[in-house]
Design a protein around this motif. Structure first.
Motif, short mmCIF file in Angstrom:
data_model
loop_
_atom_site.label_atom_id
_atom_site.label_comp_id
_atom_site.label_asym_id
_atom_site.label_seq_id
_atom_site.Cartn_x
_atom_site.Cartn_y
_atom_site.Cartn_z
N ASN A 221 0.84 -1.13 -0.07
CA ASN A 221 0.29 0.30 -0.08
C ASN A 221 0.83 1.59 -0.14
OD1 ASN A 221 -2.40 -1.28 -0.03
ND2 ASN A 221 -2.60 -1.82 1.94
N GLN A 222 2.18 1.04 0.62
CA GLN A 222 3.22 2.43 0.96
C GLN A 222 3.09 2.62 -0.55
OE1 GLN A 222 5.66 1.50 3.92
NE2 GLN A 222 4.69 2.54 5.58
N LYS A 223 3.47 1.78 -1.25
CA LYS A 223 4.19 1.82 -2.58
C LYS A 223 3.77 2.60 -3.69
CE LYS A 223 7.69 -2.15 -2.65
NZ LYS A 223 8.21 -3.26 -2.82
N ASN A 224 2.19 2.19 -3.52
CA ASN A 224 0.19 2.44 -4.88
C ASN A 224 0.34 3.91 -3.99
OD1 ASN A 224 0.42 0.05 -5.16
ND2 ASN A 224 -1.11 -0.55 -4.05
N ASN A 225 0.68 4.14 -2.99
CA ASN A 225 0.40 5.65 -2.91
C ASN A 225 1.49 6.43 -2.65
OD1 ASN A 225 -2.13 5.35 -1.18
ND2 ASN A 225 -0.90 4.52 0.96
N SER A 226 2.41 6.28 -3.15
CA SER A 226 4.30 7.10 -2.83
C SER A 226 4.08 7.02 -5.01
CB SER A 226 4.82 5.99 -3.07
OG SER A 226 5.81 6.06 -1.85
N SER A 227 3.01 6.39 -5.78
CA SER A 227 2.72 6.18 -7.06
C SER A 227 2.40 7.20 -7.45
CB SER A 227 2.83 4.65 -7.69
OG SER A 227 4.10 3.54 -7.41
N LEU A 228 0.87 6.63 -6.98
CA LEU A 228 0.16 8.33 -6.56
C LEU A 228 0.18 9.61 -6.27
CD1 LEU A 228 -2.76 8.63 -8.00
CD2 LEU A 228 -3.45 8.38 -5.18
N LYS A 229 1.02 9.36 -5.33
CA LYS A 229 1.60 11.03 -5.17
C LYS A 229 2.38 11.36 -6.17
CE LYS A 229 0.91 10.64 -0.33
NZ LYS A 229 1.76 11.18 1.02
N ALA A 230 3.04 10.38 -6.89
CA ALA A 230 3.97 10.82 -7.88
C ALA A 230 3.17 11.29 -9.45
CB ALA A 230 5.39 9.99 -8.27
N ILE A 231 2.32 10.72 -9.67
CA ILE A 231 2.06 10.77 -10.65
C ILE A 231 1.44 12.74 -10.63
CG2 ILE A 231 -0.58 10.37 -12.05
CD1 ILE A 231 0.70 7.18 -11.73
N ILE A 232 0.49 12.22 -9.11
CA ILE A 232 -0.22 13.75 -9.34
C ILE A 232 0.63 14.74 -9.72
CG2 ILE A 232 -1.32 14.77 -7.19
CD1 ILE A 232 -3.03 12.37 -6.39
N ILE A 233 1.07 14.80 -8.55
CA ILE A 233 2.67 15.59 -8.91
C ILE A 233 3.10 16.15 -10.23
CG2 ILE A 233 4.61 16.34 -8.34
CD1 ILE A 233 4.82 14.60 -5.29
N VAL A 234 3.20 15.04 -10.71
CA VAL A 234 3.48 15.26 -12.70
C VAL A 234 2.45 15.89 -13.54
CG1 VAL A 234 3.83 13.71 -14.97
CG2 VAL A 234 5.03 13.76 -12.86
N LEU A 235 1.83 15.12 -13.26
CA LEU A 235 -0.20 16.01 -13.97
C LEU A 235 0.27 17.55 -13.54
CD1 LEU A 235 -2.29 12.86 -13.72
CD2 LEU A 235 -1.12 13.84 -15.27
N SER A 236 0.15 18.08 -12.18
CA SER A 236 -0.24 18.94 -11.67
C SER A 236 1.52 19.91 -12.65
CB SER A 236 0.28 19.40 -9.80
OG SER A 236 -0.69 18.44 -9.74
N ILE A 237 2.23 19.46 -12.98
CA ILE A 237 3.21 20.08 -12.94
C ILE A 237 2.75 20.11 -14.72
CG2 ILE A 237 5.91 20.16 -14.18
CD1 ILE A 237 6.53 18.91 -11.10
N LEU A 238 2.45 19.39 -15.00
CA LEU A 238 2.06 20.16 -16.75
C LEU A 238 0.98 20.75 -17.17
CD1 LEU A 238 2.61 15.95 -17.99
CD2 LEU A 238 3.61 18.09 -18.53
N LEU A 239 -0.03 20.68 -16.26
CA LEU A 239 -0.86 21.73 -15.83
C LEU A 239 -0.73 22.67 -15.86
CD1 LEU A 239 -3.64 21.89 -16.01
CD2 LEU A 239 -4.41 22.01 -13.79
N VAL A 240 0.09 23.70 -14.82
CA VAL A 240 0.57 24.45 -14.62
C VAL A 240 1.13 24.96 -15.86
CG1 VAL A 240 2.96 25.85 -13.03
CG2 VAL A 240 0.80 24.33 -12.03
#
Length: 295
Positions: free
Chosen positions: A3-22
């Protein structure tokens, strides 16, 4: 642990998408700003030459609209339009950096603009006068059937002849006016429109200046037609080709290329009531006409 690995991956994806949106928002804002800057530069970088070309084209369009009114100063409007067209051609052939020439062109334009404004004011005045005359003719149409048919014939002849006239050398007749009078025993003329009192009719018109027309004597045949379709005055005739003209009197003017005014008085008696038509002929060509009414 999984579960910790999945949460880390999800956070990374969200950060990348946020950077792309900005990044996308920043790119879109920059593109919009750049476009506005380009439009602003285009608006402010029009050269003096380009601005002058725009003004000249507007004046040409204005002349085209006035010429379509087909008033008696149509020839003058066409002549001034030709000057504006010629100036526009010169401007278009001149380089943008030729400041001396552009300044001269702007001076020429201001002079032509004054002529333009004056002619359009006169054109509007003539349109109003023509509208008044049209109303007068319409109000007497039933009672003057024969006279109306005769006038229609003259109008058609004038329209056909005007297409073949050399306007550059043809003298223009302007401001044709008539005024009926009663002459007292003292010789004083009193204005009146009562048919039973009239014994003199004054005819006046202007010959417009024309620098290219040959100077010398000009002969005009004046024809006055009463409400019964009769020619009054001398009732003399002249033949021009296959056309026979019956006229009231002849007037001569010495033309020296400048504007001159012609005034003539026609004597008579027992004038009939109704609409009168006055026609001015240059040989067999109708060059001006007007109407007046006696009551």
């Amino acid at each position: 642990m999984e579960n910790q690995k999945n949460n880390s991956s999800l956070k990374a994806i969200i950060i990348v998408l946020s950077i792309l949106l900005v990044g996308s928002l920043i790119f879109m804002y920059k593109m919009s700003t750049d476009n506005k800057d380009v439009e602003k530069k285009l608006e402010t970088t029009l050269s003096e030459k380009q601005k002058l070309e725009i003004d000249l084209k507007e004046k040409i369009a204005s002349y085209d609209a006035a010429i379509a009114d087909n008033t008696s100063i149509k020839g003058e409007l066409e002549a001034e339009r030709a000057k504006v067209v010629d100036l526009l051609t010169q401007v278009q052939k001149t380089k943008d950096d030729n400041k001396v020439a552009i300044k001269q062109f702007k001076d020429d334009y201001r002079r032509l603009k004054r002529e333009h404004d004056a002619l359009l004011a006169e054109n509007d005045k003539l349109k109003g006068e023509n509208a008044t005359l049209t109303t007068q003719r319409d109000s007497t149409r039933t009672a003057l059937g024969e006279s109306k048919r005769y006038n229609d014939t003259l109008v058609n002849q004038n329209e056909n002849l005007s297409k073949t006239v050399e306007k550059a050398q043809k003298l223009q007749i302007l401001n044709l006016h008539t005024q009926p009078f009663k002459e007292r025993s003292s010789g004083k003329l009193i204005q009146t429109d009562k048919a039973r009192r009239v014994d003199k009719i004054q005819i006046s018109f202007t010959i417009a200046a024309n620098e290219v027309a040959p100077a010398g004597n000009r002969t005009y045949y004046v024809q006055i037609i009463d409400s019964k379709n009769n020619v009054i005055g001398d009732k003399a005739t002249e033949v021009f080709g296959d056309q026979t003209l019956t006229y009231s009197f002849i007037t001569n003017a010495i033309f020296q290329n400048k504007t001159i005014t012609v005034n003539e008085l026609v004597a008579g008696k027992d004038f009939a009531k109704g609409l009168y038509t006055v026609n001015i002929f240059d040989k067999g060509t109708l060059v001006a006409n007007t109407t007046f009414t006696l009551r």
